[in-house]
Design an enzyme around this catalytic site. Structure first.
Site, mmCIF file in Angstrom:
data_model
loop_
_atom_site.group_PDB
_atom_site.id
_atom_site.type_symbol
_atom_site.label_atom_id
_atom_site.label_comp_id
_atom_site.label_asym_id
_atom_site.label_seq_id
_atom_site.Cartn_x
_atom_site.Cartn_y
_atom_site.Cartn_z
ATOM 1 N N CYS A 82 34.838 74.721 51.677
ATOM 2 C CA CYS A 82 34.351 73.930 51.382
ATOM 3 C C CYS A 82 34.952 73.459 49.605
ATOM 4 O O CYS A 82 34.542 74.367 48.770
ATOM 5 C CB CYS A 82 33.533 73.175 51.324
ATOM 6 S SG CYS A 82 33.491 72.859 53.816
ATOM 7 N N ASP B 94 29.613 75.051 59.063
ATOM 8 C CA ASP B 94 28.511 74.082 59.291
ATOM 9 C C ASP B 94 29.542 72.571 59.216
ATOM 10 O O ASP B 94 28.972 72.083 60.014
ATOM 11 C CB ASP B 94 27.782 74.522 57.794
ATOM 12 C CG ASP B 94 26.992 75.584 57.349
ATOM 13 O OD1 ASP B 94 26.786 76.456 58.240
ATOM 14 O OD2 ASP B 94 26.339 75.497 56.884
ATOM 15 N N CYS C 155 32.689 81.151 54.836
ATOM 16 C CA CYS C 155 31.925 79.775 55.199
ATOM 17 C C CYS C 155 30.226 80.141 54.894
ATOM 18 O O CYS C 155 29.661 81.347 55.186
ATOM 19 C CB CYS C 155 31.454 80.108 57.051
ATOM 20 S SG CYS C 155 31.493 77.676 56.953
ATOM 21 N N ASP C 156 29.526 79.327 54.588
ATOM 22 C CA ASP C 156 28.113 79.168 53.712
ATOM 23 C C ASP C 156 27.510 79.960 54.574
ATOM 24 O O ASP C 156 27.299 81.165 53.396
ATOM 25 C CB ASP C 156 27.980 77.775 54.300
ATOM 26 C CG ASP C 156 28.239 76.134 53.830
ATOM 27 O OD1 ASP C 156 29.530 76.801 53.370
ATOM 28 O OD2 ASP C 156 27.423 75.254 54.113
ATOM 29 N N LYS C 157 27.181 80.218 55.669
ATOM 30 C CA LYS C 157 25.545 81.513 55.743
ATOM 31 C C LYS C 157 26.417 82.495 55.877
ATOM 32 O O LYS C 157 26.287 83.917 55.451
ATOM 33 C CB LYS C 157 25.256 80.942 57.131
ATOM 34 C CG LYS C 157 24.766 80.083 57.389
ATOM 35 C CD LYS C 157 23.845 79.159 56.135
ATOM 36 C CE LYS C 157 23.212 78.072 56.030
ATOM 37 N NZ LYS C 157 24.415 77.131 55.901
ATOM 38 N N GLU D 225 20.893 71.521 58.494
ATOM 39 C CA GLU D 225 21.670 70.044 57.320
ATOM 40 C C GLU D 225 21.219 68.769 57.913
ATOM 41 O O GLU D 225 22.020 68.639 59.222
ATOM 42 C CB GLU D 225 23.043 70.641 56.989
ATOM 43 C CG GLU D 225 22.958 72.371 56.224
ATOM 44 C CD GLU D 225 24.323 72.312 55.674
ATOM 45 O OE1 GLU D 225 23.724 73.659 55.162
ATOM 46 O OE2 GLU D 225 24.865 72.038 55.726
ATOM 47 N N SER E 180 22.964 70.242 53.466
ATOM 48 C CA SER E 180 24.514 70.468 52.213
ATOM 49 C C SER E 180 24.136 70.990 51.281
ATOM 50 O O SER E 180 24.207 69.904 50.674
ATOM 51 C CB SER E 180 25.708 70.076 53.325
ATOM 52 O OG SER E 180 26.723 70.307 52.971
ATOM 53 N N CYS F 234 37.806 77.900 56.524
ATOM 54 C CA CYS F 234 36.788 79.000 56.011
ATOM 55 C C CYS F 234 37.512 80.302 55.747
ATOM 56 O O CYS F 234 37.366 81.256 55.003
ATOM 57 C CB CYS F 234 35.407 78.802 55.763
ATOM 58 S SG CYS F 234 34.811 77.653 56.897
#
Length: 573
Positions: free
Chosen positions: A200, A87, A128-130, A450, A476, A55
């Site tokens: 992702c 994650d 990436c996510d956060k 998650e 997630s 990511c």
């Protein structure tokens, strides 16, 4: 001709203007910076680039490419880095407790670097996510002219002549436990699911928040769905660097852009794409930075009247690359605006309104990913807010792709995810069960883990819609099935979820937006009288500090009062 700027009202005057700043300027001369460049606005290029996961691996390259645009626009670029917690790697073990906490650390670290060095503008790169909400939170907190750039998604993997993502691997673990996926197939799948750089590929949290960046107006139009390996990502980074200088000239700031109406636009885009339930945490946390009241129930209200129209994984067929090829977020917003689902008057980083940007897009009726709002996949959104006796402070469920929207079952209670996962792996869970995983909330976890390992294993066992899962933790964006997260008040605070016992009847109705515990009030009162708060294992360090300050999930699990308590805004120092 290069634009010139008056620094007399810009933050960087404190480190670059006047005889008293000679010591400060000496550091810039040490880095080979010319006198005329020190006289320009200082632009932070904040990168979440690192080697932790694919990511983030292209972010530093993109941030460095943005230097060219900043220079062309008359500014002096200054790159620095922040952390990420990825994650997919942190999932299913104690490392996931660090994930949501990292959002606050990212926002704090960007804030501190910009404040400490008196930067005048910010271009943030996240993958990436956060790191996406963390970067946008910092922009709103600092309120200097800012542009958000997503690093781009991974290309889909190919396995047995079909597109796959990392979620397919998580679900294959469940099939392996069920004896329906041979080990050699699992091994072959894991080696091809993630074929290169990027986040992702499905409409999981990273791509959901990338869509938010465009919908809320903080990203350049149709920039965020471009996959990470594509050469055009370099052009996007350069354009962002150049455009942020135009924002400095206009003094157009994030809080001018991310208004309450813009947050509603963003929530609608999340619903229309069947996006991650994590958006119900991140939108309130971003709103907090701007001093806007916008909690889980406001998010859910926007979801309620928004049809599901983008056929994206995990609920649908396609990935981010396909959405990009179909025309991107603005193609989606074209049909939404045409059907009165967006406020087109909201300002964006282009210096034009959202509606003006959308006017430049031509609807493509031949693409297959984004449905016309008049003929949606389903008439209501892909994500639903819930409230009831089990969750007085709310909960959330993703319904995109689900066949059933009501569930009544018998509780099976676990006080941590590991115990629940072990029970699933041993095939101890029966159809009609409501798994309750508690003490995993923001305070109780701490960190609000998650549950993808558990939910994916259930799906792999073929129980994705015959079993429900309820938690005060979260899921997630890759989770699918009857999975309800963000239940509040959380168990650590004595919420009703702390009082559930094995055998209790729980009823969920995603149509009506309710989640109820069928236990007599007198029985609950007796249980409450006996309930004792738990002490978790994290009594020192960052996780302890987080647990002391974090607020409830329905308000975004934030750790400070936000803009409402400000005495001054950084941008005006």
């Amino acid at each position: 001709m290069t634009q010139t700027f008056d620094k007399s009202r810009l933050p960087s005057r404190h480190v670059s203007v006047g005889p008293e700043r000679a010591p400060h300027r000496s550091y810039y001369y040490a880095m080979g910076i010319a006198e005329e460049d020190i006289a320009k606005p200082f632009v932070a290029l904040a990168s979440a680039g690192n080697d932790s996961a694919p990511c983030n691996t292209t972010l530093d390259f993109q941030a460095d490419a943005a230097r060219e645009g900043v220079v062309a626009g008359g500014g002096m670029p200054r790159r620095f880095n922040t952390i990420t917690v990825t994650d997919g790697i942190a999932m299913g073990h104690q490392g996931m407790k660090s994930s949501l906490v990292s959002r606050e650390v990212i926002a704090d670290s960007v804030e501190l670097s910009v404040r400490g060095h008196c930067y005048d503008a910010l271009v943030g790169f996240a993958g990436c996510d956060k790191s996406l909400p963390g970067m946008m939170m910092a922009m709103l907190r600092l309120n200097v002219p800012s542009i958000f750039v997503y690093g781009g998604s991974i290309l889909p993997g190919r396995f047995e002549d079909r597109d796959v993502t990392v979620v397919d691997v998580f679900e294959a673990v469940g099939r392996y436990a069920a004896g329906t996926c041979p080990l050699h197939d699992l091994t072959a799948l894991e080696k091809v699911a993630c074929p290169g750089h990027g986040a992702c590929g499905g409409q999981f949290t990273a791509n959901t928040m990338a869509c938010v960046g465009e919908a809320i107006g903080l990203s350049l139009p149709n920039s965020n769905m471009v996959p990470a390996p594509y050469c055009s990502r370099e052009e996007i980074a350069i354009a962002a660097g150049k455009q942020v200088m135009e924002l400095v000239r206009l003094n157009l700031r994030p809080r001018d852009i991310a208004t309450r109406a813009a947050f509603i636009n963003a929530a609608r885009v999340v619903a229309a794409t069947g996006g991650s339930t994590n958006a119900a945490l991140h939108l309130p946390s971003m709103a907090n930075e701007a001093g806007i009241d916008f909690d889980l129930f406001d998010v859910a209200e926007a979801f309620k009247s928004t049809p599901y129209v983008a056929d994206l994984k995990p609920g649908g067929k396609y990935v981010a690359k396909d959405m990009y090829e179909a025309g991107g977020v603005y193609m989606l917003m074209k049909t939404m605006l045409a059907n009165d689902l967006l406020d087109g008057s909201c300002m964006t980083v282009t210096g034009k309104t959202l509606g003006e940007n959308i006017d430049e897009v031509t609807w493509n009726p031949d693409q297959k990913v984004i449905y016309d709002v008049k003929t949606p996949i389903t008439p209501t959104g892909g994500v639903v807010g819930l409230r009831g006796t089990l969750a007085p402070d709310g909960a959330i469920v993703k319904v995109a792709g689900m066949k059933r929207l009501q569930f009544t079952g018998t509780a099976r209670v676990f006080d941590c995810e590991e115990d629940a996962f072990a029970a699933v792996e041993k095939r101890e869970i029966k159809d009609g069960t409501v798994l309750v995983i508690r003490y995993e909330g923001p305070k109780g976890g701490p960190g609000m883990r998650e549950m993808l390992s558990t939910t994916a294993a259930l799906y792999g066992l073929g129980m994705g819609e015959t079993v429900a899962l309820i938690t005060d933790g979260r899921f997630s964006g890759g989770t699918r099935g009857f999975c309800i997260g963000h239940v509040g008040p959380e168990a650590a605070e004595g919420g009703p979820i702390a009082l559930v016992e094995d055998g209790d009847i729980i009823t969920i109705d995603a149509d009506a937006g309710t989640i109820d515990l069928d236990v007599a009030p007198g029985v609950l009162a007796d249980r409450r009288a006996k309930w004792q708060p738990r002490v978790n294992d994290y009594q020192a360090g960052a996780l302890w500090r987080y647990s002391q300050t974090v607020g409830p999930a329905y308000q975004g699990a934030v750790t400070h009062p936000g803009a409402k308590a400000e005495r001054h805004v950084y941008a005006d120092i």
